[in-house]
Design an enzyme around this catalytic site. Sequence first.
Site, PDB file in Angstrom:
ATOM      1  N   ARG A  83     -11.950  12.786   1.610  1.00 58.15           N
ATOM      2  CA  ARG A  83     -12.887  11.883   2.304  1.00 58.15           C
ATOM      3  C   ARG A  83     -14.204  11.718   1.556  1.00 58.15           C
ATOM      4  NH1 ARG A  83      -9.686   8.945   5.592  1.00 58.15           N
ATOM      5  NH2 ARG A  83      -8.340  10.331   6.788  1.00 58.15           N
TER       6      ARG A  83
ATOM      7  N   GLU B 125     -14.334  -1.485   6.400  1.00 57.81           N
ATOM      8  CA  GLU B 125     -14.321  -0.187   5.710  1.00 57.81           C
ATOM      9  C   GLU B 125     -15.601  -0.101   4.879  1.00 57.81           C
ATOM     10  OE1 GLU B 125     -10.596   1.420   4.263  1.00 57.81           O
ATOM     11  OE2 GLU B 125     -11.487   1.652   2.279  1.00 57.81           O
TER      12      GLU B 125
ATOM     13  N   TYR C  61       0.836  -1.217   0.000  1.00 58.64           N
ATOM     14  CA  TYR C  61       0.000   0.000   0.000  1.00 58.64           C
ATOM     15  C   TYR C  61       0.868   1.264   0.000  1.00 58.64           C
ATOM     16  CZ  TYR C  61      -3.351   3.575   1.420  1.00 58.64           C
ATOM     17  OH  TYR C  61      -4.103   4.720   1.500  1.00 58.64           O
TER      18      TYR C  61
ATOM     19  N   TYR D 237      -1.422  12.870   6.567  1.00 57.52           N
ATOM     20  CA  TYR D 237      -1.005  11.865   7.553  1.00 57.52           C
ATOM     21  C   TYR D 237       0.492  11.999   7.812  1.00 57.52           C
ATOM     22  CZ  TYR D 237      -5.261   8.895   7.483  1.00 57.52           C
ATOM     23  OH  TYR D 237      -6.530   8.379   7.615  1.00 57.52           O
TER      24      TYR D 237
END
Length: 337
Positions: free
Chosen positions: A219, A331, A146, A206
């Site tokens: 988002r 998720e 990832y 992040y």
Amino acid sequence: RQSLHASDRGLRCFFDKSLSSGVGHAAGNVLGRVHYGHGSASALDQGTPLLSVHMAGPGTDPFTEVWVTDRPVRAGARGDLLYAEDGEHIFCATRVPARDVYRDAVHEAYHEAFALIAGLGYTRPFRMWNLVGSITGGNADDMEIYQDFCVGRAKAFEEWSDRIGPMPAATGIGTLSPGIDLYFLASRDGVPQHLENPRQTPAYNYPDRYGPKSPSFARATYLRGTGGDPDTLYVSGTASIVGDDTVRHGDIAGQCEVTLANIEALIGAENLRRYGVEHGFRLTDLDHVKVYVRDAEHLPAVRARCAEAFAGHAEVAYLNVDVCRRDLLVEIEGICR
Ligand code: 3HB
């Protein structure tokens, strides 16, 4: 038909749970299809892009996500990219085959896709899906796949920042076969509004303990309809993260609650008002929901909680795949209009 509901107009999707992945009964012109099944492949099929991804397993049913539009569609292929456009929207799909290290190939795939959509005039991505084999496994350099993926994607967004609209809503999720499948939607005239969640740190901010390049997505993305299409809110894959921390470690019921609370805060009136949108949504407005569950043993509990949370008429599909952090058990994504 007697009347058209908002959900029957404009660019829209539905989940075809019959086993044919054909375009036959789609009420509209098909822009693209993504078959969440048992194999991976991509091709123009019956004149439109069909991406098949290996994401159905023993405890979940295959389905096909079908994107349709009222406008006439023109489809094509360029290099490894499949696409279809309707004059206002473009659907684009590609696959990065399995390799030792992904960053350069992911950069190249995103670069080629951005070059294609920019050349055709669809410069504003509004929803992206990144389906990543062995997402929390290691690459040949011992970096998490990832994170490796995020490096290549971030480079493409940086290089194209003056020509391609900002990072949109996205999903980054595991699959059951090696390689990375990507597909996305972009607009020509419609200006997407990208939203953040008041409960969460923007993913692109992040801290670097999560990886050398932070994830490139918003988002949610609100797309105001053009030419009579309804407005639509695309909700990214959302998990049990508060600030930038995973919360409720090992607790599936707790992670479901935090995830649903995150979505409520994201789509509610108070948050949307910050972005100049005068009405909000509730969980019962969410449709075309995909629920990703890491451990098969949690499927019954998650199905039960989602059946309570979402409207009875909402389309909800479950997938038993890895989430982008090992400590995330669930998720959820969806669409409101
Ligand atoms: C992403 O990296 O695009 C992404 C990852 C997620 C959820 C949403 C988007 O786990």
